[in-house]
Structure formats: C-alpha cells, structure tokens
Design an enzyme around this catalytic site. Structure first.
Site, PDB file in Angstrom:
ATOM      1  N   ASN A  46       0.851  -1.189   0.000  1.00  0.00           N
ATOM      2  CA  ASN A  46       0.000   0.000   0.000  1.00  0.00           C
ATOM      3  C   ASN A  46       0.881   1.230   0.000  1.00  0.00           C
ATOM      4  OD1 ASN A  46      -1.013   2.148   1.705  1.00  0.00           O
ATOM      5  ND2 ASN A  46      -1.198   0.687   3.379  1.00  0.00           N
ATOM      6  N   CYS A  47       0.631   2.131  -0.912  1.00  0.00           N
ATOM      7  CA  CYS A  47       1.569   3.251  -1.030  1.00  0.00           C
ATOM      8  C   CYS A  47       0.864   4.539  -1.396  1.00  0.00           C
ATOM      9  CB  CYS A  47       2.656   2.938  -2.034  1.00  0.00           C
ATOM     10  SG  CYS A  47       2.080   2.467  -3.639  1.00  0.00           S
TER      11      CYS A  47
END
Lengths: 120, 428
Positions: free
Chosen positions: B241-242
C-alpha cells in the site's frame, strides 16, 4: 447501482447513475438515495487521505428497502462531513486526474469482486 | 515459539564492489544488486543510491521501506511465500542490519506522495530520516498494467532487502533479543492472574495501492487470522500500500511493530499477551460486518479480557475501528484503540467524524493535518516532479524561497497508527 462521477466507470458498466458534478455532489446523490431507503454496498469514502483529494468517486448502493437504514444514513452523513472538512482547505488534484480515474475504477472493481456470488 | 533477533548495528553505508558489513559499515555491491533485480524482465532500469541521516537529501515518492535481514536458522530466508518458498516465520534466528533500510521509490501513479527528508525540519517527522537508506528506484518496461507495475516494484524492494541482508549472515550480532511464548494454555497457566490481551491489527486491503500480504496471501481475501506474536516480527507481513503516506504501515514497521513489541514487553508482568488477529479492512459494508464479527468471535473464543485495536489509513477504516470497538465492548471485552486524527491545521477541530460512546480509551498517533515547511533539498532521489504534486494541495504551498508547505499526511510514517514514529502527545 453504481453512483459515480468517473467517466471510465460510466463507460464500462451498466446500471450506473453518472453525474458530471464533483465528489461532494456524488456523495449528496448517494445520501438522497439512502434517505429513500436504498442501502450502501460500498463505503462512501476511500481508505487513504490521498484518495480523498481525488476528483472522482464511485459508490455502490443496492435495492430499495421498506425502511430507512439509519446506520447507513449515519455513515453517509458522517462521510459528507468528513469530506467537506478536508476539502474546504484543499483542492482536488487536477494534474493527475487520469490516474485518479483509473485507481477509482480499480478500487470499485475490488469492491465488486467482494460482492460476487452473493444474493441478499 | 522462540525467535532470536540478532541486531548488527549499522553506523554507515556505502556503495562498493562487495556486499558486506565491516566495523558497522554496510557496503553494497551496486552492480550485482542491479543485475539481481533485473532478472525480473519487467524491470527496465534500476537506480541505486544512498541517503544518510543529516544529508540534505529528499526521497520522493517513497513506495515502501524494508529492513534488510537474513535468516540464520529456522524457516526460510527472505519473505516466505513471496521471495522464498512458504515456511514458518517466527522461529529460529534472524540477523537484522539494525539501522539500515531499503527504500523503494517508484512512480506507479502520478499522485503518489510519501516524502523522506534526511535533514532539518522534515527529518523530525519521519523515523526513516534516522536510518542509513539504500534507495532502489525502479522503472518498469513500457505498456505494463498498474497491478503488474505495483507488484514489480514491491517484489524488487523485498528482493533488494534479501540481497543486502545476506551481508549479516556470518557476522556476530551486537545484541540478541529473544521473543519466546508458549501455547495460549501454557502462558495462561503461567500467569493465571494477569489479564489476557489480544492485539487486533487492522490492515488496508482494498485493491491496487491499498493492499497488505500475509505469507504472500492478499489479505483482502482472508477472514481475520490469528498469528503468533513472533510471525509479524519475522517477515510474515508485507505492505502493498503506497498512497496514505503518513499512516501506511511500511514493511519495516510491520517487521518492527511497536504495538507488538510493547505488548511483548509487558507479557508476564502486567498482561498475558496472547497474540495478534490480523483484520482486513474491506471497502464493502458487508465485509466490514463480517471482519468485525469474526474478530469479536476470535476474541471471545480465546477468552481475552481486553483487545488493543490499531487502524491503518483514514476514511472508511475509521468505521471498522469503531465497529470492532462497539462489538467487543458489548461483550464485556475492554478495548484500546490506536488511530491518528485530522484535527485541522491548528489541531483544535474534532479529530474523528465517526464516534462511539464505547470508545473510551483512544491513543492518537498524531494530527495528519499539521502543516510543516520543508526547505529545498540539495539533491532529490526519485522524481522531483512529485514535489509539485505534493505542493499542489492549496494556494501558496510552494513558497518563494523554494520551500514547500505540506500537511504531515505527505510524510512517510509520520502519524503511525501502530506507534512506530516520532510524534507524541502533550496535555495542555
């Protein structure tokens, strides 16, 4: 039904209510449906702050029920308050709007895949 | 289950012709690392660089941060189920290059943020300004779809951490920490009078750029799963997740989850720490109901007296946090919630839109709306254009002297909801 202001979603799916308005307008349309007895399938907000700045949002609702779902009414009202709180100070990210279109579509499709094979 | 973490203190980092640790100096063979990463034919180009504490360097946009490690005994090296065949994490001995980090940089979408400043004002707000960072900037081949792009960058970071970690294989650690816990029954017999406490760790699991993996399994597809406290400390959980920079849990923070470490430290003293429930955060309301019901069931089945619940992200996960709280409190199980808050730029607004009367013990990870002014850097690793995206939030964000104003939400790990960060609370 999908309520969206994302043209990619409107092009790809049937049973879409498309608005050419803002995310806030999209949320308000969803709220009005919930007030009529429809229920939320997906949450009105995304899971990250950056997606809050997206110019696009797609939300899934399902069929009209006999009674208002107060819990869902609370969720959409809280979501509108939360959204406005942030966006009163920020602008939506317009430079990268095409990327937001794609990610909104992909997150919607992840939600749709969670709902596959269900009948209730 | 018994895990030994051998810390090898890293006091400096450099690029060279071999990958080794000598007298605390980590040397990385850049050419071999690039060759290793380019075995993945989806990668067109790799840029390797270093960033040390105090350097006037800005890294942006950061995708993930990973601690380099090597498995000495037990399990498999690397990240079982992802970069190695599946194996049990949390047993045996693992050497850690303590103080070093792999920072992956990769523009998957244009609106990514995530900044690490290694000096000055910005450095105060992220724990990764204090690590000796090896940056891995990945360019993928043309025409790749976003899912494959994200996967390619994610795997490259993990494989780089595995490659660099090998430098610790034959080194005697400066410090060895032991994490040992028997079965739930054994521990309960040992500490019959201590309150039984579980940790429910919520993870973003909602699709591209919003995913978490456990032993390589996309956690969007799981029911809440019970993990021994050692597993996450030993590479079982990785981040995919970024987008939410301030409150995303990087892989590094999973490897060093402060909530687990703090609960472990109190095990046998004030509490009987029973383990972790990994809770997916779904985007559908049905998913939220299912995951919260299942969490409550596990808490009841295991006979816990209390549960600490940490959130990841902001927005729809706030609902999961409070639903879990309400359901557990209704069953007589005490809850402590860890979240962050959006309390306006002056910190005075109501921090959470969702509320629950049952949420009486809430720990804040900080105010994501707090504004910081970041002076211009001498060198930018990654994509300098991402700074303009970062500054694009409101009028006047880019100041005349080149400084930029941004909210803490752009800074990696600044308001961690598992407590691995620099911000603290003050009463006034």
């Amino acid at each position: 039904m999908i309520i969206t202001n994302n043209p990619l979603v409107a092009e790809k799916y049937e049973n879409v209510l498309w608005t050419d308005g803002s995310v806030e307008k999209t949320l308000i349309i969803v709220r009005d449906f919930i007030h009529q007895g429809y229920e939320l399938v997906s949450h009105p907000l995304a899971a990250s702050l950056r997606m809050l700045f997206s110019p696009y949002r797609s939300i899934i609702i399902n069929n009209k029920k006999e009674k208002l779902n107060f819990e869902h009414a609370q969720i959409i009202e809280d979501s509108i308050i939360k959204y406005k709180k942030h966006m009163d100070l920020r602008k939506t990210d317009e430079k990268t709007r095409d990327d937001y279109k794609k990610i909104d579509l992909l997150l919607l499709e992840a939600a749709l895949s969670e709902e596959k094979g269900k009948w209730y | 289950m018994k895990l030994e973490i051998g810390r090898i203190y890293i006091k400096d980092i450099q690029l060279g012709n071999e990958t080794s640790v000598k007298n605390g100096v980590l040397t990385v063979d850049k050419t071999s690392l690039i060759a290793k990463l380019k075995e993945d034919d989806r990668i067109k180009d790799v840029k390797i660089d270093i960033a040390k504490p105090g350097d006037k360097v800005r890294i942006i946009p950061v995708k993930d941060v990973i601690e380099p490690r090597v498995k000495i005994s037990g399990g498999n090296n690397g990240f079982p189920g992802v970069t190695a065949k599946p194996a049990q994490c949390g047993e045996g001995r693992t050497h850690v290059l303590y103080g070093a980090a792999i920072v992956t940089v990769g523009d998957i979408v244009g609106f990514q943020e995530g900044v690490i400043d290694m000096w000055g004002e910005g450095a105060k707000w992220t724990p990764f300004s204090q690590t000796y960072n090896l940056t891995v900037d990945i360019n993928v081949v043309d025409g790749i779809d976003p899912h494959t792009h994200e996967e390619t960058v994610r795997l490259a970071g993990l494989r780089a951490a595995e490659f660099v970690g090998q430098a610790g294989k034959d080194i005697t650690p400066d410090e060895v920490l032991t994490y040992e816990m028997g079965s739930i029954f054994e521990e309960s017999n040992k500490y019959p009078n201590l309150p039984k406490v579980l940790y429910a760790e919520m993870m973003i699991t909602q699709g591209l750029l919003h995913d978490t993996y456990i032993y390589g399994v996309n956690a969007q597809t799981i029911l809440p799963a019970l993990l021994h406290a050692n597993e996450e400390l030993d590479n079982a959980v990785i981040s995919g997740n970024c987008v939410a920079a301030c409150d995303k849990i990087t892989t590094y923070q999973h490897q060093n989850n402060s909530t687990i470490l703090d609960l472990y430290a109190q095990h046998g003293k004030e509490i009987n720490f029973m383990g972790c429930i990994m809770v997916p955060e779904h985007t559908t309301l049905a998913g939220k109901m299912r995951a919260s019901d299942y969490t409550r069931k596990l808490v009841k089945m295991l006979g816990a007296d209390a549960v600490v619940v940490s959130e990841e992200g902001y927005g729809n996960p706030d609902s999961d946090l409070l639903i879990i709280c309400k359901k557990c409190e209704k069953e007589g199980v005490k809850t402590v919630l860890i979240t962050d808050e959006c309390a306006g730029r002056d910190g005075m607004s109501q921090p959470l839109a969702d509320t629950a009367a049952e949420a009486v013990a809430v720990v804040s990870g900080g105010n994501v709306s707090h504004v910081v002014t970041l002076p211009p850097a001498d060198k930018v690793i990654g994509n300098a254009e991402a700074i303009a995206v970062l500054a694009g939030g409101w009028e006047g964000a880019l100041l005349e002297d080149g400084s930029l104003q941004c909210e803490l939400n752009a800074v990696i790990g600044s308001t961690s909801e598992i407590g691995y960060h620099n911000v603290t609370c003050r009463l006034y």
